[in-house]
Motif scaffolding. Structure first.
Motif, PDB file in Angstrom:
ATOM      1  N   ILE A 133       0.859  -1.188   0.000  1.00 11.50           N
ATOM      2  CA  ILE A 133       0.000   0.000   0.000  1.00 11.50           C
ATOM      3  C   ILE A 133       0.894   1.237   0.000  1.00 11.50           C
ATOM      4  N   PHE A 152      -1.430   5.983   3.976  1.00 11.11           N
ATOM      5  CA  PHE A 152      -2.192   6.160   2.743  1.00 11.11           C
ATOM      6  C   PHE A 152      -3.164   5.019   2.529  1.00 11.11           C
ATOM      7  N   SER A 153      -4.120   5.282   1.620  1.00 10.95           N
ATOM      8  CA  SER A 153      -4.994   4.196   1.214  1.00 10.95           C
ATOM      9  C   SER A 153      -4.507   3.690  -0.144  1.00 10.95           C
ATOM     10  N   ARG A 154      -5.040   2.556  -0.537  1.00  9.89           N
ATOM     11  CA  ARG A 154      -4.646   1.978  -1.809  1.00  9.89           C
ATOM     12  C   ARG A 154      -5.171   2.846  -2.951  1.00  9.89           C
ATOM     13  N   ILE A 155      -4.331   3.125  -3.936  1.00 10.25           N
ATOM     14  CA  ILE A 155      -4.842   3.902  -5.066  1.00 10.25           C
ATOM     15  C   ILE A 155      -5.027   2.985  -6.267  1.00 10.25           C
ATOM     16  N   LYS A 156      -5.827   3.463  -7.199  1.00  7.76           N
ATOM     17  CA  LYS A 156      -6.188   2.622  -8.341  1.00  7.76           C
ATOM     18  C   LYS A 156      -5.043   2.544  -9.331  1.00  7.76           C
ATOM     19  N   VAL A 157      -5.127   1.548 -10.212  1.00  8.95           N
ATOM     20  CA  VAL A 157      -3.963   1.267 -11.055  1.00  8.95           C
ATOM     21  C   VAL A 157      -3.712   2.407 -12.041  1.00  8.95           C
ATOM     22  N   ASP A 158      -4.764   3.058 -12.527  1.00  8.73           N
ATOM     23  CA  ASP A 158      -4.510   4.171 -13.442  1.00  8.73           C
ATOM     24  C   ASP A 158      -3.907   5.364 -12.696  1.00  8.73           C
ATOM     25  N   GLN A 159      -4.299   5.488 -11.411  1.00 12.29           N
ATOM     26  CA  GLN A 159      -3.705   6.559 -10.606  1.00 12.29           C
ATOM     27  C   GLN A 159      -2.241   6.252 -10.305  1.00 12.29           C
ATOM     28  N   GLU A 216     -10.434  -6.026  -3.219  1.00  9.60           N
ATOM     29  CA  GLU A 216     -10.985  -5.903  -4.562  1.00  9.60           C
ATOM     30  C   GLU A 216     -10.929  -7.218  -5.302  1.00  9.60           C
ATOM     31  N   VAL A 238       0.754   8.702 -10.987  1.00  6.99           N
ATOM     32  CA  VAL A 238       1.719   9.147  -9.970  1.00  6.99           C
ATOM     33  C   VAL A 238       3.141   8.873 -10.429  1.00  6.99           C
TER      34      VAL A 238
END
Lengths: 203, 344, 414
Positions: free
Chosen positions: B215, B310-317, B225, B321
């Motif tokens: 994460i 932090f929280s998990r971010i999505k793959v496109d994000q 997910e 980044v």
């Protein structure tokens, strides 16, 4: 003394408590009696019913009202359309019972939500004869009614005409056809097989 | 001194040394995982598992039945964990462990390490696709995207540092670890270059959670997910292998960062401060302990802290980044390093 | 293009789901193309049990066990419907106590939900922190009612336990605690960048869609429909308070989008709203002495209910939205009809417009964003027997199975 408290007091987004704006259209809350008279005027003999009044509150007593209607099934869909011209009606649920020769469905609507203390609950009863328990779908007006209509089909054996998705919702696909849990006239043999009360069986 | 023939010495060094490095990487890797879990738990006001918990986990997994899904491609499915583990181990042989120079050293081993580090992830992707589960398939797709994302900033950092060393007079030795170790970047930059080097350090620290699928960059394994994604179908021995590969990779990545940015030992400082001569072997011991301390600190800072904050971010994000923000950061770092050279 | 899509099953058992249900997603890469909903995994047949075996008083306890989290909301609506059906008016003090328990429950339910939502987006730190602060209100509830959940406070015509001076003091100190932590709560949840990244523009339910899909509670309010039973219709002690529904634009200062973020904002500020409501209710309770039931003797109540003919509806704004109960009495030991409508039942339909076009990664938080309470909405279990036949399983039967299992374990241990 206290600074402004979230969720208490005058709503910040609406000065006028009497009206509700929706899509540029203003909705004015009618008292329940007036609404009832309007329905009576438009539907005449096909509806009958009453307005019930209740009191709530501790120091400040307030009244609230429910309209209980009985409508002929031919005009039920029309009544829902009629309501949706005032405001998108909120359908809480449709309940129902096996009333001997008939199946009685009760659609619990409410109108004038979003306006302080003026919501009116409309409980609309529709009787369907058991040999022909067919009712029009209202999913064309309220798509959200689908689940409750599907539930009525599987629990009470009602047939909803033009329902977009007639499958079962809650019961298993293996429940035999023709067995409807909320009916009183089920075949006792089938019922015995399906329902067990172990405390009575001495287990 | 014993008189050992040269060939025997080479043989001894490579066998005994390899075994020692392997054991160290395994054990210390699991300890690092345990420390990470403990620190993470304490920061969440939990008690957390004991530090030896990862050892118990691996032991238990090794006992357990290994289930192979019906529609898995057996040969690939079973070999992927071994490949991942072997590749992670192979990296260790090329890395300098604190005071000990790498066991194998050829010209350009920096680039080799960069590639070897991809193999465990690739093995997981292959294993994920081979396991024939929709979750693993989604996970594998995400892992590929993640690899593409973090590879650019990671490579630009490593190449920038090597380039700096090369332009500082190291020439070909710049791409070897022994070369880099003898040329700590901080000693050879001015103020502008130091800012650039800090940016590069930041870049590599941000890529670490991505490399380890932690994460906020754990989209390939996202438990809530896709049920663990790549590893959804893995169990028993195979899963234990992946866990060990992960632990070894943690050590390898940490060592890489330490070699690039913090290569110093403690002994010279101690000698000058205390004004004593430290025995060579004791010095090794001190430096090795110091190296382990650096590793632990690095893992806590680069893995445990972000994991908590932090929280998990999505793959496109993630791609966003890594390419836009972290990529820009790396490029600015490289640019500042170049500018520094001009100023000097 | 058809070959490019494949299906991903979410459920019946999946780490993102706190209860059993099933979604079949058709996805193209990461994007969700179609959603199929399969419900009914935790249907327990409670309505059947009550209308066949229980008297109205026993049914309160079944209503309480419809759901663990909204274990006050269902009895609340149920006793209202029964009181209307039988023409019973509860005393004033009872109405205040009911509202107090309802609001305390809302605080714990919303904080629990916040933790679950944080877990779904992979933010476990927040999960642990929120559940830690939730303990405070659970302690108060335990002190007042004797239990952390399933408070057993409600009875037809009143409540079963009074809240004394000490109880009010405990509630007030708890409110103080929540006022103090609320800023941190907002800072760590609503203002956090990664939370915003994950939830903004995700799972959009437009206002029009929310009304058409008959959404209730925070799901509807998150889309900007100011719909709250406590505001729309005066009932219980809520009639004395000036409550208005929380809609997100007041706090985000942005246009209401109806996404997951808006629903988070609504829920979090409803915690603060509940704190304010409780302050007023505590004042009100202190100034309203009196009995807590209209009739102490349960046998008298039961006889009255057995003789009664009538029907009534009960509505209460549960943490998840409007709970609706319809009961009918007709001179029988058992109620003739009992229809339970949990908020999730209405919010199911909103899932499909929310999920279409999102990514797989968004599905857990979208599912969680309506705060589903599936055991509320499904109420009958049909289990497959080894013979392949299925049948309705009764609560009693499950209990017996539980006892049998305990006995077996005891035997094995001994």
């Amino acid at each position: 003394m206290r600074k402004k408290r979230a969720g208490m007091g005058e709503a910040p987004y609406k000065k006028d408590n009497e009206t509700f704006t929706y899509d540029g259209k203003k909705v004015t809350a009618y008292p329940a009696e007036k609404l009832f008279d309007m329905i009576k005027e438009d539907f005449g003999e096909d509806v009958e019913g009453e307005v019930k009044t209740f009191t709530a509150g501790v120091k400040k007593k307030k009244e609230y009202k429910e309209i209980w209607l009985k409508v002929k099934r031919e005009r039920f869909h029309e009544l829902v359309e009629w309501m949706s011209k005032i405001q998108v009606p909120h359908l809480a649920v449709a309940s129902g019972r096996d009333a001997g020769e008939e199946i009685e469905l009760i659609y619990h609507f409410s109108l004038f939500y979003g306006i302080r203390d003026s919501e009116v609950s409309l409980c609309v009863k529709v009787s369907l004869p058991k040999e022909d328990p067919v009712i029009d779908t209202i999913t064309d007006i309220l798509p959200g009614a689908l689940i409750t209509e599907r539930e009525k089909q599987e629990m009470l054996g009602v047939k909803v005409k033009n329902i977009p998705d007639p499958r079962r919702v809650f019961t298993s696909d293996e429940l035999p056809e023709g067995y409807y849990p909320w009916r009183n006239d089920n075949d006792p043999e089938v019922e015995k097989e399906l329902v067990r009360d172990l405390s009575k069986e001495g287990l | 001194m014993l008189d050992i023939p040269y060939e025997v010495e080479i043989l001894l060094r490579s066998t005994v040394g390899a075994i020692a490095v392997a054991l160290f990487a395994l054990i210390f890797g699991l300890i690092l995982v345990g420390i990470d879990r403990k620190v993470h738990a304490r920061m969440q006001s939990r008690i957390g598992p004991p530090i030896r918990q990862p050892f118990r986990d691996v032991k238990k997994l090794l006992y357990k039945q290994t289930i192979i899904p019906e529609n898995a491609v057996q040969s690939i499915y079973n070999n992927a964990p071994i490949l991942a583990f072997a590749a992670a181990m192979a990296v260790m042989v090329y890395l300098p462990l604190g005071p000990f120079s790498p066991m194998l050293s050829e010209g350009g081993d920096l680039i080799l390490v960069l590639y070897l580090l991809i193999i465990p992830s690739l093995a997981m992707v292959v294993g994920g696709f081979a396991s024939g589960s929709p979750y693993a398939t989604v996970g594998a797709q995400r892992e590929m995207v993640l690899m593409i994302s973090y590879e650019l900033p990671l490579a630009s950092v490593i190449i920038a540092i090597a380039w700096k060393a090369a332009s500082g007079g190291l020439d070909f030795a710049a791409f070897t670890f022994s070369g880099i170790m003898s040329y700590p970047i901080w000693d050879h930059v001015g103020a502008v270059g130091a800012v650039g080097a800090i940016l590069l350090l930041g870049t590599i620290l941000i890529t670490l959670p991505g490399e380890m699928s932690k994460i906020p960059f754990d989209a390939p394994e996202a438990e809530t997910e896709i049920c663990g994604g790549l590893l959804a179908e893995y169990s028993g021995r195979n899963l234990a292998m992946f866990m060990l590969a992960d632990a070894v990779k943690t050590v390898a990545l940490g060592t890489l960062v330490i070699a690039l940015f913090f290569p110093w030992g403690l002994t010279p400082t101690l000698e000058s401060v205390l004004d004593v001569d430290i025995n060579k072997y004791i010095g090794w011991g001190i430096d090795f302990l110091f190296y382990m301390l650096k590793l632990i600190l690095l893992v806590v800072v680069a893995v445990s802290f972000p994991r908590t904050a932090f929280s998990r971010i999505k793959v496109d994000q993630i791609t966003d980044v890594y390419w836009k923000r972290v990529g820009a950061m790396a490029l600015v770092g490289v640019f500042l390093l170049m500018l520094d050279l001009q100023v000097l | 293009m058809a070959e490019k899509t494949f299906t991903v099953p979410i459920g019946p058992i999946h780490p993102a789901l706190k209860e059993i249900e099933s979604f079949i997603l058709t996805v193209d890469g990461e994007r969700v193309v179609n959603v199929e909903l399969d419900l009914g995994y935790s249907h327990r047949g409670l309505e059947y049990i009550v209308t066949h075996r229980c008297n109205p008083i026993q049914a309160i306890y079944i209503a309480e066990r419809i759901c663990g989290i909204c274990s006050t909301s269902h009895p609340y609506a149920y006793v209202q419907s029964m009181e209307h059906a039988a023409g019973i008016t509860p005393p004033e003090r009872a109405e205040i106590i009911r509202a107090i328990i309802g609001e305390l429950e809302r605080i714990h339910s919303h904080i629990l939900w916040a933790g679950v939502a944080a877990h779904e987006i992979g933010f476990d730190t927040l999960l642990h922190w929120t559940w830690k602060i939730r303990e405070n209100v659970l302690d108060v509830l335990e002190a007042i009612t004797g239990n952390r959940i399933n408070y057993a406070m409600f009875t037809i015509g009143g409540v079963r336990r009074d809240i004394d001076e000490k109880g009010i003091r405990q509630i007030r100190s708890s409110l103080q605690f929540y006022r103090e932590v609320f800023d941190t709560f907002v800072a760590t949840f609503i203002e956090d960048t990664t939370v915003k990244m994950r939830t903004r523009d995700v799972g959009i339910l437009t206002r029009e869609e929310a009304e058409k899909q008959v959404a209730v509670g925070p799901t509807a309010r998150g889309s900007g429909v100011p719909k709250d039973v406590r505001y729309d219709k005066p009932y219980s002690a809520y009639a004395d308070l000036d409550i208005y529904p929380i809609v997100p634009d007041e706090f985000t200062h942005e246009e209401t989008k109806g996404d997951v973020y808006d629903r988070i904002v609504v829920r979090i500020f409803e915690v603060l709203q509940s704190v304010h409501i409780l302050e007023d209710l505590c004042d009100l309770l202190e100034s309203t002495p009196g009995p807590i039931t209209y009739q102490q003797n349960l046998v008298v109540v039961l006889n009255q209910l057995k003789r009664a003919v009538g029907e009534g509806i009960g509505r209460h704004e549960a943490p998840r939205g409007e709970v609706f109960h319809y009961s009918m009495l007709n001179k029988r030991e058992q109620p003739v009809v009992w229809k339970v409508r949990a908020p999730t039942y209405n919010n199911y339909a909103s899932w499909i417009p929310m999920m279409k076009g999102t990514q797989i990664a968004d599905i857990p938080i979208v599912i969680a964003s309506i705060d589903p309470c599936l055991s509320c909405a499904d109420r009958m279990t049909v289990v497959d027997e080894r013979t392949g036949k299925s049948r309705v399983m009764t609560l009693q039967e499950m209990r017996e199975m539980g006892w049998r299992k305990t006995k077996e374990i005891k035997r094995r241990v001994a």
